[in-house]
Design a protein around this motif. Structure first.
Motif, PDB file in Angstrom:
ATOM      1  N   TYR A   1      -4.035   6.621  -2.545  1.00 23.87           N
ATOM      2  CA  TYR A   1      -3.701   8.011  -2.193  1.00 23.87           C
ATOM      3  C   TYR A   1      -2.696   8.642  -3.151  1.00 23.87           C
ATOM      4  N   ILE A   2      -2.498   8.023  -4.328  1.00 24.49           N
ATOM      5  CA  ILE A   2      -1.442   8.466  -5.230  1.00 24.49           C
ATOM      6  C   ILE A   2      -1.619   9.917  -5.684  1.00 24.49           C
TER       7      ILE A   2
ATOM      8  N   CYS B   1       0.861  -1.176   0.000  1.00 31.56           N
ATOM      9  CA  CYS B   1       0.000   0.000   0.000  1.00 31.56           C
ATOM     10  C   CYS B   1       0.903   1.234   0.000  1.00 31.56           C
ATOM     11  N   SER B   2       0.923   1.973  -1.106  1.00 28.94           N
ATOM     12  CA  SER B   2       1.872   3.082  -1.230  1.00 28.94           C
ATOM     13  C   SER B   2       1.248   4.233  -2.017  1.00 28.94           C
ATOM     14  N   PRO B   3       1.050   5.401  -1.377  1.00 26.78           N
ATOM     15  CA  PRO B   3       1.285   5.727   0.018  1.00 26.78           C
ATOM     16  C   PRO B   3       0.499   4.803   0.956  1.00 26.78           C
ATOM     17  N   ASN B   4       1.144   4.480   2.089  1.00 22.58           N
ATOM     18  CA  ASN B   4       0.563   3.488   2.989  1.00 22.58           C
ATOM     19  C   ASN B   4      -0.431   4.116   3.969  1.00 22.58           C
ATOM     20  N   ASN B   5      -1.538   3.421   4.159  1.00 19.39           N
ATOM     21  CA  ASN B   5      -2.503   3.764   5.183  1.00 19.39           C
ATOM     22  C   ASN B   5      -2.259   2.786   6.331  1.00 19.39           C
ATOM     23  N   PRO B   6      -1.974   3.214   7.553  1.00 16.81           N
ATOM     24  CA  PRO B   6      -2.151   4.545   8.138  1.00 16.81           C
ATOM     25  C   PRO B   6      -0.881   5.399   8.255  1.00 16.81           C
ATOM     26  N   SER B   7       0.278   4.937   7.790  1.00 11.97           N
ATOM     27  CA  SER B   7       1.496   5.704   8.087  1.00 11.97           C
ATOM     28  C   SER B   7       1.649   6.917   7.171  1.00 11.97           C
TER      29      SER B   7
ATOM     30  N   PRO C   1       5.890  11.887   8.294  1.00 12.58           N
ATOM     31  CA  PRO C   1       5.758  12.606   7.026  1.00 12.58           C
ATOM     32  C   PRO C   1       4.752  11.898   6.118  1.00 12.58           C
ATOM     33  N   SER C   2       3.873  12.674   5.469  1.00 10.37           N
ATOM     34  CA  SER C   2       2.773  12.064   4.719  1.00 10.37           C
ATOM     35  C   SER C   2       2.775  12.427   3.242  1.00 10.37           C
ATOM     36  N   ASP C   3       2.519  11.426   2.400  1.00 10.12           N
ATOM     37  CA  ASP C   3       2.265  11.616   0.971  1.00 10.12           C
ATOM     38  C   ASP C   3       0.779  11.476   0.673  1.00 10.12           C
ATOM     39  N   ALA C   4      -0.054  11.470   1.719  1.00 10.44           N
ATOM     40  CA  ALA C   4      -1.483  11.214   1.545  1.00 10.44           C
ATOM     41  C   ALA C   4      -2.298  12.377   2.123  1.00 10.44           C
ATOM     42  N   ASN C   5      -3.605  12.200   2.248  1.00 13.88           N
ATOM     43  CA  ASN C   5      -4.433  13.272   2.799  1.00 13.88           C
ATOM     44  C   ASN C   5      -4.770  13.027   4.277  1.00 13.88           C
ATOM     45  N   PHE C   6      -3.812  12.438   4.982  1.00 11.08           N
ATOM     46  CA  PHE C   6      -3.966  12.223   6.423  1.00 11.08           C
ATOM     47  C   PHE C   6      -2.587  12.230   7.050  1.00 11.08           C
TER      48      PHE C   6
ATOM     49  N   GLU D   1       6.018   9.072  -8.353  1.00  9.36           N
ATOM     50  CA  GLU D   1       5.457   8.483  -9.568  1.00  9.36           C
ATOM     51  C   GLU D   1       4.521   7.327  -9.231  1.00  9.36           C
ATOM     52  N   SER D   2       3.433   7.222  -9.969  1.00 13.24           N
ATOM     53  CA  SER D   2       2.612   6.016  -9.916  1.00 13.24           C
ATOM     54  C   SER D   2       3.391   4.876 -10.577  1.00 13.24           C
ATOM     55  N   TRP D   3       3.017   3.634 -10.261  1.00 15.28           N
ATOM     56  CA  TRP D   3       3.646   2.468 -10.896  1.00 15.28           C
ATOM     57  C   TRP D   3       2.990   2.106 -12.216  1.00 15.28           C
ATOM     58  N   LEU D   4       1.994   2.900 -12.630  1.00 16.56           N
ATOM     59  CA  LEU D   4       1.247   2.580 -13.861  1.00 16.56           C
ATOM     60  C   LEU D   4       2.145   2.417 -15.075  1.00 16.56           C
ATOM     61  N   GLN D   5       3.184   3.248 -15.157  1.00 16.14           N
ATOM     62  CA  GLN D   5       4.028   3.203 -16.353  1.00 16.14           C
ATOM     63  C   GLN D   5       4.943   1.975 -16.366  1.00 16.14           C
ATOM     64  N   SER D   6       4.902   1.169 -15.303  1.00 14.58           N
ATOM     65  CA  SER D   6       5.737  -0.038 -15.239  1.00 14.58           C
ATOM     66  C   SER D   6       4.962  -1.313 -15.561  1.00 14.58           C
ATOM     67  N   LEU D   7       3.701  -1.165 -15.974  1.00 17.36           N
ATOM     68  CA  LEU D   7       2.877  -2.357 -16.236  1.00 17.36           C
ATOM     69  C   LEU D   7       3.492  -3.238 -17.333  1.00 17.36           C
ATOM     70  N   GLU D   8       4.054  -2.623 -18.363  1.00 19.80           N
ATOM     71  CA  GLU D   8       4.622  -3.416 -19.471  1.00 19.80           C
ATOM     72  C   GLU D   8       5.849  -4.193 -19.000  1.00 19.80           C
ATOM     73  N   GLU D   9       6.594  -3.559 -18.096  1.00 13.27           N
ATOM     74  CA  GLU D   9       7.853  -4.159 -17.647  1.00 13.27           C
ATOM     75  C   GLU D   9       7.616  -5.349 -16.703  1.00 13.27           C
ATOM     76  N   TYR D  10       6.554  -5.286 -15.904  1.00  8.21           N
ATOM     77  CA  TYR D  10       6.312  -6.329 -14.899  1.00  8.21           C
ATOM     78  C   TYR D  10       4.958  -7.003 -15.124  1.00  8.21           C
ATOM     79  N   PRO D  11       4.925  -8.196 -15.715  1.00  4.20           N
ATOM     80  CA  PRO D  11       3.650  -8.877 -15.969  1.00  4.20           C
ATOM     81  C   PRO D  11       2.952  -9.329 -14.689  1.00  4.20           C
TER      82      PRO D  11
END
Ligand SMILES: *Cc1c(COP(=O)(O)O)cnc(C)c1O
Length: 352
Positions: A183-184, A151-157, A288-293, A190-200
């Motif tokens: 919470y991206i 979970c990244s950004p992780n809830n609850p940290s 430190p938070s990368d999310a909305n909490f 960066e989101s991991w979306l652009q790595s979908l091709e690289e990692y099946p």
């Protein structure tokens, strides 16, 4: 390190062999012609909602595909991302036999879904900086481990996981790596979306419930290879996203400036809260938070929780989670709400 990923050996046999239910609206293509619909036993009198919704949500997927830079065939929509997660369990985990791995402290649904599906939930705690411990994780998996939930950004940290460590897990584990990016939109990473091709073996979930401000319509998104999405499509309820939700989601995904302004404001407010919380005598640590909490460790969480409640403010006490002793989770509210929160916290501080 190289994994031995094979989708065919990962999927449950009954799912691989399943012919899905074919709904009335899937059996033909109108190709743009005007049709008379006498196939689904609907009421023919138009009111905007008398027809079944598109089971494949084509318009919404097209809009998401443009916005996110992935193919429509790589997208699955669920009744919240919770449904996407549940479908993953049902497609890949044999009840009573297989297991999954989660990394506490984290989102509680992975464990609950594992229990509902009678799947063993193995746990490897995050380290003290709330980062995954890769060697311990790779040592804990075996031939029956089907999925690892990150979970990244992780809830609850609130923090994001180190890209290097996530990569090591993607490369070293032969099952599915599910990255929950609820919470991206609040993160600069960066989101991991652009790595979908690289990692099946990569699956990503996102949601309209948080930054998009649409928790009420229940729309979550799964992204993965076309092969994985095709398997999940076979088992999803045919009409899992209702017409009203599809319309509201389409509008939000096509983009609007109000949302972007709200997110900018929430990030400013997050910084304000981080500072204000850090200045309180009874607050011992602000993560430190990368999310909305924001997760904050206090002197006595049950007591501070109760005091806030008495002043009409509800926060989340996460003390029962490992590494979260005496920790409260504060969602970032409006400027007015956060101002009020800080005012009350300072009042409580004076009563020390
Ligand atoms: C809130 C949240 C979700 C959202 O679930 P939906 O079913 O899409 O509302 C998913 N994952 C995490 C970690 C969350 O905190």
């Amino acid at each position: 390190m190289k994994n031995n990923f094979s989708l065919n050996s990962l999927v449950r046999k009954n799912i691989a062999e399943l012919s899905p239910y074919s709904s009335a609206r899937q059996e033909f293509t109108s190709e743009g012609r005007a049709m008379i619909y006498l196939d689904a036993n609907e009421n023919p009198y138009g009111n905007g909602l008398n027809r079944y919704p598109d089971p494949q949500q084509k318009e919404l997927k097209k809009a998401l595909s443009i916005r996110k830079g992935v193919q429509p065939e790589q997208i699955l929509l669920g009744n919240g991302s919770d449904e996407v997660l549940d479908l993953l369990f049902r497609a890949f985990c044999e009840p009573g036999i297989d297991n999954i791995l989660s990394l506490p402290p984290t989102y509680g649904m992975y464990k609950v879904l594992a229990r509902i599906n009678n799947i063993e939930d193995r746990e490897v705690l995050l380290d003290i900086n709330f980062q995954p411990r890769v060697p311990e994780i790779l040592r804990m998996v075996d031939a029956k481990t089907k999925m690892i939930f990150l979970c990244s950004p992780n809830n609850p940290s609130g923090n994001s996981f180190s890209a290097k460590r996530v990569e090591a897990i993607l490369k070293g584990f032969g099952g599915l790596v599910v990255i929950d990016e609820a919470y991206i939109d609040f993160s600069e990473k960066e989101s991991w979306l652009q790595s979908l091709e690289e990692y099946p073996n990569l699956v990503i979930t996102q949601t309209l419930s948080k930054a998009y401000g649409l928790a009420g319509i229940r729309v979550g998104i799964g992204y993965a290879s076309g092969e994985i999405i095709a398997l999940l499509n076979k088992i999803k309820p045919p009409y899992n996203i209702n017409e009203l939700s599809q319309r509201a989601a389409l509008e939000a995904v096509q983009g609007n400036e109000i949302l972007e302004k709200q997110i900018r404001e929430l990030l400013e407010q997050r910084a304000f809260l981080e500072t204000a919380l850090g200045e309180l005598a009874f607050v011992e640590k602000v993560s430190p938070s990368d999310a909305n909490f924001i997760l904050a460790r206090v002197d006595d969480a049950p007591r501070r929780y109760k005091e806030l409640l008495e002043h009409g403010i509800v926060v989340r006490d996460r003390s029962s989670q490992p590494l979260c002793e005496n920790s409260l989770r504060f969602t970032v509210g409006t400027q007015e709400e956060n101002g009020k929160l800080v005012e009350i916290l300072r009042k409580i501080e004076k009563e020390l």
